[in-house]
Scaffold this motif. Structure first.
Motif, mmCIF file in Angstrom:
data_model
loop_
_atom_site.group_PDB
_atom_site.id
_atom_site.type_symbol
_atom_site.label_atom_id
_atom_site.label_comp_id
_atom_site.label_asym_id
_atom_site.label_seq_id
_atom_site.Cartn_x
_atom_site.Cartn_y
_atom_site.Cartn_z
ATOM 1 N N UNK A 7 0.847 -1.180 0.000
ATOM 2 C CA UNK A 7 0.000 0.000 0.000
ATOM 3 C C UNK A 7 0.888 1.239 0.000
ATOM 4 N N UNK A 8 0.298 2.405 -0.088
ATOM 5 C CA UNK A 8 1.089 3.631 -0.216
ATOM 6 C C UNK A 8 2.029 3.861 0.967
ATOM 7 N N UNK A 9 1.576 3.721 2.217
ATOM 8 C CA UNK A 9 2.513 3.916 3.340
ATOM 9 C C UNK A 9 3.679 2.930 3.319
ATOM 10 N N UNK A 10 3.392 1.674 2.973
ATOM 11 C CA UNK A 10 4.448 0.674 2.970
ATOM 12 C C UNK A 10 5.459 0.953 1.864
ATOM 13 N N UNK A 11 4.986 1.382 0.705
ATOM 14 C CA UNK A 11 5.911 1.697 -0.399
ATOM 15 C C UNK A 11 6.803 2.873 -0.016
ATOM 16 N N UNK A 12 6.238 3.862 0.650
ATOM 17 C CA UNK A 12 7.040 5.010 1.075
ATOM 18 C C UNK A 12 8.120 4.568 2.067
ATOM 19 N N UNK A 13 7.758 3.644 2.946
ATOM 20 C CA UNK A 13 8.728 3.146 3.919
ATOM 21 C C UNK A 13 9.844 2.376 3.228
ATOM 22 N N UNK A 17 13.694 3.139 3.593
ATOM 23 C CA UNK A 17 14.518 2.251 4.420
ATOM 24 C C UNK A 17 15.051 1.036 3.682
ATOM 25 N N UNK A 18 14.532 0.745 2.509
ATOM 26 C CA UNK A 18 15.000 -0.421 1.775
ATOM 27 C C UNK A 18 14.303 -1.688 2.207
ATOM 28 N N UNK A 19 14.992 -2.811 2.099
ATOM 29 C CA UNK A 19 14.399 -4.118 2.353
ATOM 30 C C UNK A 19 13.793 -4.198 3.752
ATOM 31 N N UNK A 20 12.658 -4.878 3.888
ATOM 32 C CA UNK A 20 11.992 -4.989 5.184
ATOM 33 C C UNK A 20 12.835 -5.742 6.192
ATOM 34 N N UNK A 82 13.220 6.944 -5.200
ATOM 35 C CA UNK A 82 13.406 8.009 -4.223
ATOM 36 C C UNK A 82 14.900 8.202 -4.023
ATOM 37 N N UNK A 83 15.270 8.980 -3.013
ATOM 38 C CA UNK A 83 16.676 9.304 -2.796
ATOM 39 C C UNK A 83 17.484 8.062 -2.455
ATOM 40 N N UNK A 84 16.934 7.175 -1.612
ATOM 41 C CA UNK A 84 17.696 6.039 -1.112
ATOM 42 C C UNK A 84 17.484 4.754 -1.919
ATOM 43 N N UNK A 85 16.217 4.484 -2.294
ATOM 44 C CA UNK A 85 15.911 3.212 -2.937
ATOM 45 C C UNK A 85 14.893 3.393 -4.070
ATOM 46 N N UNK A 86 14.796 2.360 -4.897
ATOM 47 C CA UNK A 86 13.786 2.319 -5.941
ATOM 48 C C UNK A 86 13.028 1.008 -5.862
ATOM 49 N N UNK A 87 11.791 1.013 -6.356
ATOM 50 C CA UNK A 87 10.945 -0.176 -6.368
ATOM 51 C C UNK A 87 10.545 -0.517 -7.798
ATOM 52 N N UNK A 88 10.662 -1.786 -8.140
ATOM 53 C CA UNK A 88 10.196 -2.288 -9.430
ATOM 54 C C UNK A 88 9.155 -3.363 -9.121
ATOM 55 N N UNK A 89 7.893 -3.083 -9.412
ATOM 56 C CA UNK A 89 6.802 -4.002 -9.102
ATOM 57 C C UNK A 89 6.383 -4.716 -10.386
ATOM 58 N N UNK A 90 6.441 -6.050 -10.358
ATOM 59 C CA UNK A 90 6.195 -6.857 -11.564
ATOM 60 C C UNK A 90 5.166 -7.943 -11.274
ATOM 61 N N UNK A 91 4.574 -8.463 -12.345
ATOM 62 C CA UNK A 91 3.693 -9.613 -12.180
ATOM 63 C C UNK A 91 4.510 -10.788 -11.631
ATOM 64 N N UNK A 92 3.816 -11.690 -10.963
ATOM 65 C CA UNK A 92 4.504 -12.826 -10.343
ATOM 66 C C UNK A 92 3.740 -14.110 -10.679
ATOM 67 N N UNK A 93 3.995 -14.675 -11.852
ATOM 68 C CA UNK A 93 3.288 -15.908 -12.225
ATOM 69 C C UNK A 93 3.709 -17.071 -11.340
ATOM 70 N N UNK A 94 2.808 -18.006 -11.147
ATOM 71 C CA UNK A 94 3.143 -19.201 -10.375
ATOM 72 C C UNK A 94 4.060 -20.068 -11.224
ATOM 73 N N UNK A 95 5.218 -20.361 -10.706
ATOM 74 C CA UNK A 95 6.146 -21.188 -11.455
ATOM 75 C C UNK A 95 7.538 -21.114 -10.901
#
Length: 358
Positions: A7-13, A17-20, A82-95
């Motif tokens: 969600x938007x708050x989690x993406x901003x975090x 901060x990078x990886x959870x 953003x300044x510290x990190x970037x996110x690439x969101x992709x489809x995730x097929x089962x396989x």
């Protein structure tokens, strides 16, 4: 469970901060510039790659995927930076990634040809959109399982339960774009699959992707890491460019391994025993659990085999057809780019191999 909610708050975090921190988040793969996690985005299962902002070229390259929509290419859903990190969101097929399948099964020729035709279709589309992938290899080919799919082109009667999708555009460039590679051993992409012109930092073309596909085709047949006796990337790069070394030249590889004391023992030739740090696990199978027990291996092998024997065992290929397949990948990795098979020629020749097996 084990999936990030994007969600938007989690993406901003994540951008800050990078990886959870949570160890419960399911990791799908790790690369030089980031980590891929399983996630939920807009009520659908996705894969999110978290990239350090210092790798600005990787984020730029991934953006080439934004306008590519093809059944044989993993779809990019969103890209944020953003300044510290970037996110690439992709489809995730089962396989699973093709690498894990090759590690587990000896694929019949018919399926090797169908898989290669899928990748050729993806590359033909990329090239039509003026994009070079430049990192074609089994870990960057996702095999979406459980999908009822017909064969390609004139081979609609060839049934299968999977489709292959090209992914990871972190090394891609637009045709004509300058691609500075001052040190090939530190370049984007994977050295063992790089063409001589990539290693020399020459002008690149569609033929550079065809070369990498040729190395991949050899790997599907041999089930070994390219240049498996050698650990030294500098040695591989020099020999590929200066002496036209290719992964099927076992005699030359043996001599080089003996001359390079830091390289692998020649007796360790089976692919699954090769240097494991040279490959990444990008498995997209949520049910996969790492384990070395014979029972787990057998179960995993049997589960995978169902998808490659959906209509009964694939017909055994003749020595003549296997030789034709070998000749094709050798025609893809000749040193002169203009002398390699074009994607159209490769598609045609692959279909000829498939014809007797319909």
């Amino acid at each position: 469970m084990g999936e990030l909610l994007l969600n938007t708050p989690k993406r901003k975090q994540l951008l800050k901060d990078g990886r959870p921190v949570s160890t419960r988040c399911q990791i799908l793969g790790r690369g030089a510039y980031g980590t891929v996690f399983k996630a939920i985005y807009r009520d659908r299962s996705v894969a999110v790659k978290i990239i350090r902002a210092q790798a600005t070229s990787t984020l730029h390259n991934e953006s080439h995927l934004m306008n590519l929509q093809h059944r044989n290419i993993v779809r990019l859903l969103k890209l944020e930076s953003a300044v510290e990190f970037g996110l690439v969101i992709m489809e995730c097929p089962r396989g699973q990634c093709l690498q894990r399948i090759v590690d587990t099964l000896a694929l019949p020729l018919m399926h090797r040809v169908l898989i290669t035709l899928d990748v050729v279709a993806a590359l033909r589309y990329c090239h039509s959109q003026n994009v070079l992938h430049l990192d074609v290899k089994p870990t960057n080919i996702l095999v979406a399982l459980g999908i009822k799919s017909s064969g390609v082109g004139n081979f609609s009667k060839v049934k299968r339960s999977y489709i292959c999708k090209l992914c990871d555009f972190g090394s891609s460039i637009e045709m004509g774009e300058l691609c500075a590679r001052q040190d090939p051993t530190n370049a984007n992409g994977t050295l063992r699959y790089m063409s001589p012109e990539v290693l020399r930092s020459d002008i690149l073309s569609e033929a550079s992707d065809i070369y990498s596909l040729g190395i991949t085709m050899w790997q599907l047949q041999a089930r070994r890491l390219p240049y498996h006796p050698l650990d030294c990337n500098e040695t591989i790069a020099y020999q590929v460019v200066k002496h036209e070394l290719r992964p099927d030249n076992y005699h030359q590889l043996k001599i080089l391994a003996l001359d390079c004391p830091g390289d692998s023992n020649w007796n360790d030739v089976m692919y699954r025993g090769a240097n494991s740090s040279a490959r990444r696990n990008l498995s997209l199978d949520p049910s996969y659990t790492a384990g070395r027990g014979d029972l787990k291996k057998k179960c995993r092998r049997n589960r995978l085999a169902l998808h490659f024997d959906s209509n009964g065992p694939a017909p055994e290929a003749s020595a003549c057809l296997e030789s034709a397949y070998s000749n094709l990948y050798k025609s893809c990795w000749v040193s002169a780019p203009e002398s390699r098979l074009s994607s159209f020629q490769l598609k045609h020749e692959l279909e000829l191999i498939l014809s007797p097996q319909k």
